[in-house]
Design an enzyme around this catalytic site. Structure first.
Site, PDB file in Angstrom:
ATOM      1  N   LYS A  44     -68.105 -29.909 -83.901  1.00 33.89           N
ATOM      2  CA  LYS A  44     -67.247 -30.643 -83.228  1.00 33.89           C
ATOM      3  C   LYS A  44     -65.940 -31.309 -83.371  1.00 33.89           C
ATOM      4  CE  LYS A  44     -67.571 -33.316 -78.760  1.00 33.89           C
ATOM      5  NZ  LYS A  44     -68.117 -34.726 -77.639  1.00 33.89           N
ATOM      6  N   SER A 103     -68.906 -32.614 -73.114  1.00 31.62           N
ATOM      7  CA  SER A 103     -67.400 -31.941 -73.825  1.00 31.62           C
ATOM      8  C   SER A 103     -67.976 -31.429 -74.876  1.00 31.62           C
ATOM      9  CB  SER A 103     -66.713 -33.472 -74.486  1.00 31.62           C
ATOM     10  OG  SER A 103     -67.454 -33.889 -74.753  1.00 31.62           O
ATOM     11  N   SER A 105     -72.349 -36.259 -72.760  1.00 37.80           N
ATOM     12  CA  SER A 105     -71.753 -35.189 -73.236  1.00 37.80           C
ATOM     13  C   SER A 105     -72.086 -33.715 -74.357  1.00 37.80           C
ATOM     14  CB  SER A 105     -69.996 -35.273 -73.964  1.00 37.80           C
ATOM     15  OG  SER A 105     -69.146 -35.388 -73.453  1.00 37.80           O
TER      16      SER A 105
HETATM   17  N1  GLN Z   1     -68.546 -36.086 -68.846  1.00 34.55           N
HETATM   18  C1  GLN Z   1     -67.974 -37.996 -68.719  1.00 34.55           C
HETATM   19  C2  GLN Z   1     -66.894 -37.726 -68.879  1.00 34.55           C
HETATM   20  O1  GLN Z   1     -65.655 -37.125 -68.378  1.00 34.55           O
HETATM   21  C3  GLN Z   1     -68.861 -37.466 -70.713  1.00 34.55           C
HETATM   22  C4  GLN Z   1     -68.406 -37.407 -71.347  1.00 34.55           C
HETATM   23  C5  GLN Z   1     -68.516 -37.518 -73.110  1.00 34.55           C
HETATM   24  O2  GLN Z   1     -69.926 -38.320 -73.264  1.00 34.55           O
HETATM   25  N2  GLN Z   1     -67.682 -38.052 -73.890  1.00 34.55           N
HETATM   26  O3  GLN Z   1     -66.650 -39.822 -69.318  1.00 34.55           O
END
Ligand code: GLN
Length: 484
Positions: A79, A154, A178
């Site tokens: 990532k 994400s 995410s």
């Molecule tokens: N969807 C969540 C957010 O937008 C979680 C994102 C994540 O886990 N990095 O914060």
């Protein structure tokens, strides 16, 4: 015949050890697949082809000399949030344009020490803020099950790359879901380990009290093997847990399901949950019951406050963490008329709309006058959410829940409505706020799109979570889409 790219991580690691294939062959097969597919899927944002081939040839040399490592020669996607020395690392944000870190994250360093090969950096929501990969500066990745659908976020690029056979596993980070949500959307396995199990050193910070790195792969065994290679105590991260690394991939089948106590949180089976996903979770539970597991309803009464709590705590931490991007030390700089003007122009141009929204929310909830009403209050509710889990875990060993309320949605479907987008995280946020290990494992298909079963465990019972997920995987018979 199964092609090379279709093997599981474990299978390819074994073949490499037995010298049935070389790391160079395997790496080339992945690179070829990426080149074939990246235009459509956009899973990789920075390919590191030369580095991959170089690492592969070093692995081949070691294997020849009889020094094979645990996952020696296995190509992975990383990532774009993990610093890898000398390679573009941009969290898919314009503000980190051209940034090449002078140091390596501990998680990636651990993977290289285990012999893994790096293919490149995978797509993600900007600064890991999002649930659809649509906030990436490099454009969204797409879901290989349906190119009109998002891969989730994400860690959407990592999930799509794994599901599309463009690597054997990939790293993700999970602050509020995410890893788990994109794993569910792509029919793969993704695990957020207990907070502190993987070092945060060199992982670009979003919300430090929640950020946790973890593995994404096509099988539970692969996920466990990757976690074994990624995790461990790190003196460079003061929140890293000083516990021995476990052989997560060994003894996965050893758990006796008879008497295993499974909790079903009644608050999770709520309005907004696709009834077909609820059904898949219930079918999974039934299979465990047939093997002698005991199923109990449990209550996590503060579940409905998790979204609001998270969207105060995470932006507050993000606003503080992202204050370092001022155009002075790294990444983008937009020259202004004076220092303040340069800061303003750099940040205005460098951050995307969702990141700006979070910075504004974060600074608002931390400002004097609002601090107690929002930030302190959210911290208190966070404690209540943790306490809910502690109470539930007095009666049960693991908790089963859906990973997401729906399957992957269409690109653009939720992008104009942030609250709708945030609701995607409703089932993943509580375990994040409580720092607990949680995995998403495929539960079946709903109208042709994959859905995930989420298994949440007690703190540092990561191995048990993996064992339960493994048992589910064996009984569920889910099949990943074959490569096109
Ligand atoms: N969807 C969540 C957010 O937008 C979680 C994102 C994540 O886990 N990095 O914060």
């Amino acid at each position: 015949m199964t092609s090379l790219i279709e093997l599981s991580l474990k299978e390819v690691a074994d073949k490499l050890k037995n010298r049935e294939v070389t790391a160079t062959e395997v790496t080339k097969a992945c690179l070829e697949r990426i080149k074939d597919r990246n235009e459509q899927i956009n899973a990789y944002v920075h390919l590191t082809e030369d580095k991959a081939l170089d690492m592969a040839s070093q692995c081949d040399k070691r294997i020849k000399e009889g020094n094979a490592r645990l996952i020696g020669g296995v190509p992975l996607g990383i990532k774009d949030i993990f610093c890898t020395k000398g390679d573009l690392t941009t969290v898919c944000s314009h503000i980190l344009d051209g940034f090449r870190p002078p140091y390596e994250s501990t998680v990636t360093e651990n993977l290289w020490k285990s012999g893994a090969v790096m293919l490149g950096k995978t797509n993600m929501d900007e600064f890991a803020m999002g649930s659809s990969n649509e906030t990436s500066y490099y454009g969204p990745a797409r879901n290989p099950w349906n190119l009109d659908c998002v891969p989730g976020g994400s860690s959407g690029g990592s999930a799509a790359a794994v599901a599309d056979y463009q690597c054997f596993g990939a790293t993700g980070t999970d602050t509020g879901g995410s890893i788990r949500q994109p794993a569910a959307f792509n029919g793969i396995v993704g695990m957020k380990p207990t907070y502190g199990r993987c070092s945060r050193y060199g992982v670009i910070a979003f919300a430090s009290s929640l950020d946790q790195a973890g593995p994404m792969a096509r099988t539970v065994e692969d996920t466990a093997l990757m976690l074994r290679c990624m995790s461990g105590y790190d003196p460079m991260d003061s929140t890293s847990a000083d516990l021995a690394i476990e052989a997560y991939d060994e003894g996965l089948a050893d758990l006796d399901l008879k008497g295993l106590k499974i909790g079903l949180p009644k608050e999770y089976f709520m309005e907004g949950l696709d009834p077909q996903i609820a059904d898949l979770v219930k079918q999974a539970v039934k299979r465990f019951e047939e093997q002698g597991a005991e199923v109990k309803e449990v209550s996590l009464p503060h579940t409905d406050a998790a979204v609001a709590t998270y969207y105060v705590v995470a932006p507050a931490e993000a606003a503080a963490n992202l204050s370092r991007y001022d155009g002075m030390r790294y990444g983008l700089r937009v020259e202004g008329e004076n220092l303040m003007d340069t800061y303003e122009r750099t940040r205005s141009e460098g951050f995307g709309w969702e990141v700006k929204r979070r910075i504004m929310i974060g600074n608002y909830v931390l400002s004097s006058g609002y601090y107690d009403a929002y930030y302190t209050k959210a911290q208190k509710v966070r404690s209540l959410i943790s306490q809910d889990f502690k109470n539930a875990f007095e009666d049960v060993d693991v908790i089963f829940a859906p990973t997401t309320p729906t399957t992957a949605f269409k690109l653009g479907e939720n992008s104009d409505d942030p609250v709708q987008m945030y609701m995607n995280d409703v089932f993943t946020l509580p375990a994040s706020l409580a720092g607990l290990p949680a995995i998403s494992v495929p539960a079946g298909l709903v109208e042709g799109m994959p859905a995930g079963l989420q298994i949440i465990g007690k703190a540092f019972e990561d191995k048990k979570v993996l064992q339960v997920a493994y048992a589910h995987e064996q009984m569920c018979g889910f099949e990943l889409k074959k490569p096109e």
